[in-house]
Scaffold this motif. Sequence first.
Motif, PDB file in Angstrom:
ATOM      1  N   UNK A 157       0.840  -1.203   0.000  1.00 26.34           N
ATOM      2  CA  UNK A 157       0.000   0.000   0.000  1.00 26.34           C
ATOM      3  C   UNK A 157       0.873   1.252   0.000  1.00 26.34           C
ATOM      4  N   UNK A 158       1.937   1.209   0.859  1.00 28.56           N
ATOM      5  CA  UNK A 158       2.827   2.372   0.953  1.00 28.56           C
ATOM      6  C   UNK A 158       3.493   2.641  -0.389  1.00 28.56           C
TER       7      UNK A 158
ATOM      8  N   UNK B 113       2.445   1.729  -3.427  1.00 27.05           N
ATOM      9  CA  UNK B 113       1.500   2.199  -4.443  1.00 27.05           C
ATOM     10  C   UNK B 113       1.085   3.637  -4.144  1.00 27.05           C
ATOM     11  N   UNK B 114       0.970   3.953  -2.824  1.00 27.86           N
ATOM     12  CA  UNK B 114       0.607   5.307  -2.422  1.00 27.86           C
ATOM     13  C   UNK B 114       1.716   6.292  -2.803  1.00 27.86           C
TER      14      UNK B 114
END
Lengths: 321, 322
Positions: A27-28, A30-31
């Motif tokens: 997630x980090x 992709x964020x």
Amino acid sequence: MSAHKFLREEENKTAKSSKISKDDKSFKNSSLFTSSIAIFKKTLFKDITLRKRFLLSLLFMLIGPFLLFLFIDQSRLNKSNSILETPEILYAVFFFSFSLVFPLLISVFSAPLISSEIYEGTMQTLVSIPIRRTQIFISKFLAVFVYGVFLSFISLSIICIISYLIRPFQDIFIFFFINFLYSLIILFFFESISIGISCLYDKPRIAFLIPLGIILFVFIAFMVIKPLLLSDYYGPSKYETYQIYHFDLNYHFINSFFFLIEIFYSFSDYSNTFLNMFGVVKNGVPTNYWHPLASFVLIISIAFIFMIIGLLRFIKRDINR
Amino acid sequence: MIQEDNSSDSFEIWTNNLTKVYRTEERRIIAVDGIDIRMEKGVHGLLGPNGAGKTSTINMLIGAISITKGEARIRGYKAGSMEAKRLIGFLPQDPAFYRALTGKEYISYIAQLKGLKKHEYQEKIDELLLKYGIKHAENRLVKYYSGGMKQRLALATALIGDPQILILDEPTSNLDPMGRDEFIKEIRSLSKKMSIFVSSHVLSEIEQMCDRITIIDFGNIVLTDSIESIKKMHSQENNRYVLDTNSNDTVIKVLDKRDFIDNIWIEDKTNYIKIIPKDEDLLQKSIPKIIGDLDVQLRKFFREELSLQEIFLDILNKRREA
């Protein structure tokens, strides 16, 4: 509970926690990617290309070479089939496009990138969002870099097309390639200086005035007195006596250009090249005050130093309105 | 023995000896001087006059400025860290927007920066723009928005990504009275879903919005407690009574001679009688009897409750006199 069952439960727990940490990491990442792309796109398509400055920059880079070619007296051009050995065209490219207009345009676009966001207050919101300041800096830097590459590519393409129409030079692609690489050096240098200074000062105007001063001094003011310094008509050349070439950025730029030429092309005769008026060649022989590679490394190092100072300052500084 | 849980992760916002010093060429300015904030769930107000250090405190919490000394944590995460920033939504004192972006583009940009994907934020943005009455102007450049619209857009932007703690810096300073009223109602409504930390110097608004307050002055905490407790505490200190009849001039002449009264006067603005008693019990017992004897009509008789503004001014004045 049996030892076997306990171990299986522990294994399940470990597997679950490692999955969560893996998900969190992805997630980090992709964020990080989403937010960097957002800053890049916004800088390129809203801050640069939506403003009047964008049209003006295109106008200067595209119409400038056209006008210069109109003033070149074709009957006075030498008979060489090499564009690199036809100094009149190189003067036009160097003096107008890549020594004055291009660095100026890059500075105009880079200088407000950080300082104006701090000055106008939008940076305060950005730094409250879970993105790293390095990400903001690099995304903005890359956006201007891509714009500079586009501008240089278009401008050089037009220069080459017109040159080819004047005379079908055999080394037109090498000329394009060398100049394109050189424009990247100019782009990197002036963008790094401007964005670096942009992180040091809150007012966008100051962030622009310093690179402007460097450009005017290096490419205009110093070029006016340089022939006098280089001349040995009234005794030994002051340029050599006082070793001014160490501090002459103009010399180092052209010497870097010479570095690129040496990799991809070899002159049949140096005496008929534009390099004579910059102190890189004297009486038909390269001066080698600095090795061309050393000049290239110096230019890149100065750019890196400014960029790193700017980045560190931006990471550490207080974002106050 | 019950031990007080002072660990930072049991609080929404926790600061310990939080200090900010600005250094200029000529001098050193202490903007925040070692403050300890313990914010629990609910709405917590940060009160103080201009220059008290409210904005510096908030800027340290959001990671915009460095902390000179001490520490600040958001639900146990270091203020300014990525983890802490993921928990907060921030509304600046004077929201700034990009000139080239429309309202929808701006909020979408911030949503992307918060790491949201298009399918995640699109519906939420439409919902927020509709809720805050800017849907009709979503494709208009923000520079053409009114002050109220800008403030609502900034609030919508702060709410994108579903923050768990909302940090508002003087949120009503650019709003007209109607806008302020709507904003306060919205904050009360949002407080059911998330914790809110709000700074202001408009005390009447803080009184309506907050459960607890921290008053700061010259970078120091002067007082921190629930509004209810503060009022209760100061009402005990304040023993002023208000009396109103249909003939206040007659009543004041009679009461002026009584021993249980320390000071008595008629307030110009309201025309009520204000009494500071020497003996509070005797005052309470005697007033109904005196009013009855004088045969006048009693309209009001109560112990005056101080407004937050009066308490605030009282505290600051006493502090400055000291």
